[in-house]
Design a protein around this motif. Structure first.
Motif, PDB file in Angstrom:
ATOM      1  N   PHE A  76       0.850  -1.188   0.000  1.00 42.04           N
ATOM      2  CA  PHE A  76       0.000   0.000   0.000  1.00 42.04           C
ATOM      3  C   PHE A  76       0.886   1.239   0.000  1.00 42.04           C
ATOM      4  CE2 PHE A  76      -2.598  -3.155   2.365  1.00 42.04           C
ATOM      5  CZ  PHE A  76      -3.599  -3.283   1.434  1.00 42.04           C
ATOM      6  N   LYS A  77       1.179   1.757  -1.177  1.00 40.72           N
ATOM      7  CA  LYS A  77       2.025   2.944  -1.255  1.00 40.72           C
ATOM      8  C   LYS A  77       1.308   4.138  -1.844  1.00 40.72           C
ATOM      9  CE  LYS A  77       6.123   0.368  -1.208  1.00 40.72           C
ATOM     10  NZ  LYS A  77       7.448   0.429  -0.928  1.00 40.72           N
ATOM     11  N   VAL A  84      -9.060  -7.780   6.374  1.00 41.16           N
ATOM     12  CA  VAL A  84      -7.688  -7.638   6.857  1.00 41.16           C
ATOM     13  C   VAL A  84      -6.943  -6.606   6.007  1.00 41.16           C
ATOM     14  CG1 VAL A  84      -5.493  -8.855   7.151  1.00 41.16           C
ATOM     15  CG2 VAL A  84      -7.611  -9.945   7.855  1.00 41.16           C
ATOM     16  N   LEU A  85      -7.113  -6.664   4.682  1.00 47.97           N
ATOM     17  CA  LEU A  85      -6.504  -5.661   3.804  1.00 47.97           C
ATOM     18  C   LEU A  85      -7.011  -4.262   4.132  1.00 47.97           C
ATOM     19  CD1 LEU A  85      -6.656  -7.407   0.310  1.00 47.97           C
ATOM     20  CD2 LEU A  85      -4.644  -6.996   1.695  1.00 47.97           C
ATOM     21  N   LEU A  86      -8.292  -4.161   4.433  1.00 44.03           N
ATOM     22  CA  LEU A  86      -8.882  -2.880   4.809  1.00 44.03           C
ATOM     23  C   LEU A  86      -8.238  -2.345   6.078  1.00 44.03           C
ATOM     24  CD1 LEU A  86     -11.156  -0.793   4.272  1.00 44.03           C
ATOM     25  CD2 LEU A  86     -12.594  -2.189   5.739  1.00 44.03           C
ATOM     26  N   ARG A  87      -7.995  -3.209   7.027  1.00 48.46           N
ATOM     27  CA  ARG A  87      -7.360  -2.790   8.285  1.00 48.46           C
ATOM     28  C   ARG A  87      -5.949  -2.268   8.049  1.00 48.46           C
ATOM     29  NH1 ARG A  87      -7.436  -0.641  13.086  1.00 48.46           N
ATOM     30  NH2 ARG A  87      -6.055  -1.640  14.552  1.00 48.46           N
ATOM     31  N   ALA A 112      -6.089   1.107   6.334  1.00 50.84           N
ATOM     32  CA  ALA A 112      -6.578   2.155   7.237  1.00 50.84           C
ATOM     33  C   ALA A 112      -5.494   2.561   8.225  1.00 50.84           C
ATOM     34  CB  ALA A 112      -7.822   1.671   7.976  1.00 50.84           C
ATOM     35  N   ARG A 113      -4.693   1.611   8.659  1.00 56.44           N
ATOM     36  CA  ARG A 113      -3.602   1.947   9.584  1.00 56.44           C
ATOM     37  C   ARG A 113      -2.513   2.748   8.901  1.00 56.44           C
ATOM     38  NH1 ARG A 113      -2.402  -2.027  14.331  1.00 56.44           N
ATOM     39  NH2 ARG A 113      -0.948  -0.337  14.629  1.00 56.44           N
ATOM     40  N   ALA A 114      -2.392   2.620   7.585  1.00 53.03           N
ATOM     41  CA  ALA A 114      -1.399   3.384   6.822  1.00 53.03           C
ATOM     42  C   ALA A 114      -1.942   4.745   6.393  1.00 53.03           C
ATOM     43  CB  ALA A 114      -0.955   2.589   5.603  1.00 53.03           C
ATOM     44  N   TYR A 115      -3.148   5.091   6.853  1.00 49.70           N
ATOM     45  CA  TYR A 115      -3.797   6.372   6.543  1.00 49.70           C
ATOM     46  C   TYR A 115      -4.006   6.578   5.046  1.00 49.70           C
ATOM     47  CZ  TYR A 115      -2.759   7.311  11.394  1.00 49.70           C
ATOM     48  OH  TYR A 115      -2.685   7.229  12.752  1.00 49.70           O
ATOM     49  N   SER A 142      -8.591   2.554   1.211  1.00 49.94           N
ATOM     50  CA  SER A 142      -9.505   1.874   2.138  1.00 49.94           C
ATOM     51  C   SER A 142     -10.941   1.923   1.629  1.00 49.94           C
ATOM     52  CB  SER A 142      -9.433   2.519   3.519  1.00 49.94           C
ATOM     53  OG  SER A 142      -8.151   2.402   4.062  1.00 49.94           O
ATOM     54  N   ASN A 143     -11.347   3.057   1.103  1.00 52.36           N
ATOM     55  CA  ASN A 143     -12.698   3.174   0.550  1.00 52.36           C
ATOM     56  C   ASN A 143     -12.891   2.245  -0.645  1.00 52.36           C
ATOM     57  OD1 ASN A 143     -13.498   5.051   2.425  1.00 52.36           O
ATOM     58  ND2 ASN A 143     -13.031   6.811   1.123  1.00 52.36           N
ATOM     59  N   GLY A 144     -11.882   2.111  -1.495  1.00 51.50           N
ATOM     60  CA  GLY A 144     -11.970   1.196  -2.638  1.00 51.50           C
ATOM     61  C   GLY A 144     -12.089  -0.248  -2.206  1.00 51.50           C
TER      62      GLY A 144
END
Length: 87
Positions: A2-3, A52-55, A58-61, A66-68
């Motif tokens: 997630f970059k 889990v991917l969403l979490r 979300a932690r990476a801001y 996250s919405n996608g």
């Protein structure tokens, strides 16, 4: 992983686990004659992986990513339950 913060990229991340579950369980294992007692279980596991991917996103801001992922998860969940009701 997630970059970049992108809605479409999040939707692609969210669609990967359900598509892999469909390929593995609906196409590959069905041709072998293997029947499952609970046919929706692989898709529900894929939805759990999406959460889990969403979490992690979300932690990476990464709000747009996250919405996608959330949109793809809800769309797949809705599609699975609609198809299971009308089958």
């Amino acid at each position: 992983m997630f970059k970049s913060n992108n809605l479409l990229l999040g939707m692609v991340y969210g669609l990967i686990p359900p598509v892999l579950a469909w390929l593995i369980f609906a196409v590959w294992l069905k041709n072998d004659g293997m029947m499952m007692d609970k046919p929706a279980m692989p898709y529900l596991i894929a939805i759990g992986i999406n959460l889990v991917l969403l979490r992690f996103s979300a932690r990476a801001y990464l709000d747009k990513t996250s919405n996608g992922i959330m949109i793809a998860t809800f769309a797949c969940t809705l599609l699975i339950f609609i198809l299971k009701i009308y089958r």
